[in-house]
Design an enzyme around this catalytic site. Sequence first.
Site, PDB file in Angstrom:
ATOM      1  N   LYS A 210       8.366  -2.295   2.434  1.00  0.00           N
ATOM      2  CA  LYS A 210       7.728  -1.000   2.172  1.00  0.00           C
ATOM      3  C   LYS A 210       8.056  -0.379   0.705  1.00  0.00           C
ATOM      4  CE  LYS A 210       7.428   1.364   6.737  1.00  0.00           C
ATOM      5  NZ  LYS A 210       7.594   2.657   7.366  1.00  0.00           N
TER       6      LYS A 210
ATOM      7  N   ARG B  42      17.154  -2.227   8.552  1.00  0.00           N
ATOM      8  CA  ARG B  42      17.048  -0.711   8.240  1.00  0.00           C
ATOM      9  C   ARG B  42      18.768  -0.089   8.202  1.00  0.00           C
ATOM     10  NH1 ARG B  42      12.267   0.409  12.490  1.00  0.00           N
ATOM     11  NH2 ARG B  42      10.503   0.209  10.898  1.00  0.00           N
TER      12      ARG B  42
ATOM     13  N   HIS C 227       8.315  -2.406   7.925  1.00  0.00           N
ATOM     14  CA  HIS C 227       7.528  -2.158   9.167  1.00  0.00           C
ATOM     15  C   HIS C 227       7.386  -3.736   9.727  1.00  0.00           C
ATOM     16  CE1 HIS C 227       4.119  -1.078  11.714  1.00  0.00           C
ATOM     17  NE2 HIS C 227       3.701  -2.339  11.435  1.00  0.00           N
TER      18      HIS C 227
ATOM     19  N   GLU D  40      -3.366  -4.884  12.011  1.00  0.00           N
ATOM     20  CA  GLU D  40      -2.469  -4.713  10.746  1.00  0.00           C
ATOM     21  C   GLU D  40      -3.161  -5.740   9.735  1.00  0.00           C
ATOM     22  OE1 GLU D  40       1.265  -2.863  12.997  1.00  0.00           O
ATOM     23  OE2 GLU D  40       1.333  -4.715  12.246  1.00  0.00           O
TER      24      GLU D  40
ATOM     25  N   ARG E   3      11.571  -7.398  15.487  1.00  0.00           N
ATOM     26  CA  ARG E   3      11.918  -5.909  15.873  1.00  0.00           C
ATOM     27  C   ARG E   3      13.413  -5.705  16.057  1.00  0.00           C
ATOM     28  NH1 ARG E   3       7.916  -1.833  15.353  1.00  0.00           N
ATOM     29  NH2 ARG E   3       8.774  -0.661  17.244  1.00  0.00           N
TER      30      ARG E   3
ATOM     31  N   ASN F   1      11.642   3.894   5.531  1.00  0.00           N
ATOM     32  CA  ASN F   1      12.662   3.192   6.184  1.00  0.00           C
ATOM     33  C   ASN F   1      12.692   1.556   5.872  1.00  0.00           C
ATOM     34  OD1 ASN F   1      10.318   2.644   7.372  1.00  0.00           O
ATOM     35  ND2 ASN F   1      10.980   3.222   9.553  1.00  0.00           N
TER      36      ASN F   1
ATOM     37  N   TYR G 176      -2.193   2.076   9.854  1.00  0.00           N
ATOM     38  CA  TYR G 176      -1.521   3.123  10.821  1.00  0.00           C
ATOM     39  C   TYR G 176      -2.567   3.924  11.798  1.00  0.00           C
ATOM     40  CZ  TYR G 176       2.998   2.328   8.464  1.00  0.00           C
ATOM     41  OH  TYR G 176       4.165   1.679   7.913  1.00  0.00           O
TER      42      TYR G 176
HETATM   43  P1  CMP Z   1       6.685   1.885  11.029  1.00  0.00           P
HETATM   44  O1  CMP Z   1       7.622   1.032  11.627  1.00  0.00           O
HETATM   45  O2  CMP Z   1       6.372   1.858   9.443  1.00  0.00           O
HETATM   46  O3  CMP Z   1       5.592   2.478  11.784  1.00  0.00           O
HETATM   47  C1  CMP Z   1       5.093   3.756  11.572  1.00  0.00           C
HETATM   48  C2  CMP Z   1       6.001   4.822  10.696  1.00  0.00           C
HETATM   49  O4  CMP Z   1       5.743   6.169  10.913  1.00  0.00           O
HETATM   50  C3  CMP Z   1       7.335   4.548  11.030  1.00  0.00           C
HETATM   51  O5  CMP Z   1       7.773   3.232  10.714  1.00  0.00           O
HETATM   52  C4  CMP Z   1       8.163   5.752  10.021  1.00  0.00           C
HETATM   53  O6  CMP Z   1       8.322   5.288   9.052  1.00  0.00           O
HETATM   54  C5  CMP Z   1       6.966   6.561  10.204  1.00  0.00           C
HETATM   55  N1  CMP Z   1       7.368   7.782  10.854  1.00  0.00           N
HETATM   56  C6  CMP Z   1       7.514   9.045  10.041  1.00  0.00           C
HETATM   57  N2  CMP Z   1       7.958   9.866  10.741  1.00  0.00           N
HETATM   58  C7  CMP Z   1       7.880   9.479  12.156  1.00  0.00           C
HETATM   59  C8  CMP Z   1       8.475  10.085  13.327  1.00  0.00           C
HETATM   60  N3  CMP Z   1       8.774  11.258  13.621  1.00  0.00           N
HETATM   61  N4  CMP Z   1       8.272   9.142  14.426  1.00  0.00           N
HETATM   62  C9  CMP Z   1       7.980   7.989  14.201  1.00  0.00           C
HETATM   63  N5  CMP Z   1       7.552   7.297  12.950  1.00  0.00           N
HETATM   64  C10 CMP Z   1       7.653   8.071  12.109  1.00  0.00           C
END
Ligand code: CMP
Length: 146
Positions: free
Chosen positions: A19, A112, A125, A136, A95, A122, A59
């Site tokens: 990211k 992370r 992804h 994706e 994961r 974070n 997303y």
């Molecule tokens: P990612 O693995 O990129 O998939 C969806 C993203 O939404 C997640 O990581 C987070 O960066 C983002 N996100 C932000 N707020 C939330 C939340 N409350 N719960 C889950 N994902 C969140």
Amino acid sequence: MDEKVCEDEMSERTLIVIKPDAVQRGLVGKILSRFEEKGFKILDLRMIRMDKGQAENFYSVHAGKPFFNDLVSFITSGPVVAAVLEGRNAIESVRIMIGSTDASKAPPGSIRGDYSLGLTDNSIHASDSPESFRRETKALGLVEWA
Ligand code: CMP
């Protein structure tokens, strides 16, 4: 059938996206090294600046959630590095390596857990299913893998 052949049959592909926060902090090499050291093969590697439409498609499973707009703004705020990885049980294994979504709670030793404190920012992804991998990769224009 010997063990090696069985393991090869379970080989799987996944997509990781480093990211904007991690790209900006110069963590691309360190993060990619972890996957190479683990044994994953990098099949494709691209730096991409996502536009709003790509981010919304990428997303789309989160559309309508309270964090969706902030997530789209964040992921389009700078370049990301996308990689298609291949290896045994890749989706689940990657994961585990990246750690929980809320990086402040991700264990040390996970990506992370070692490099981030954020929730939206974070650092990385990874696809959570073969369906997500197809959606994706398509959203990012990596159509040959979709
Ligand atoms: P990612 O693995 O990129 O998939 C969806 C993203 O939404 C997640 O990581 C987070 O960066 C983002 N996100 C932000 N707020 C939330 C939340 N409350 N719960 C889950 N994902 C969140």
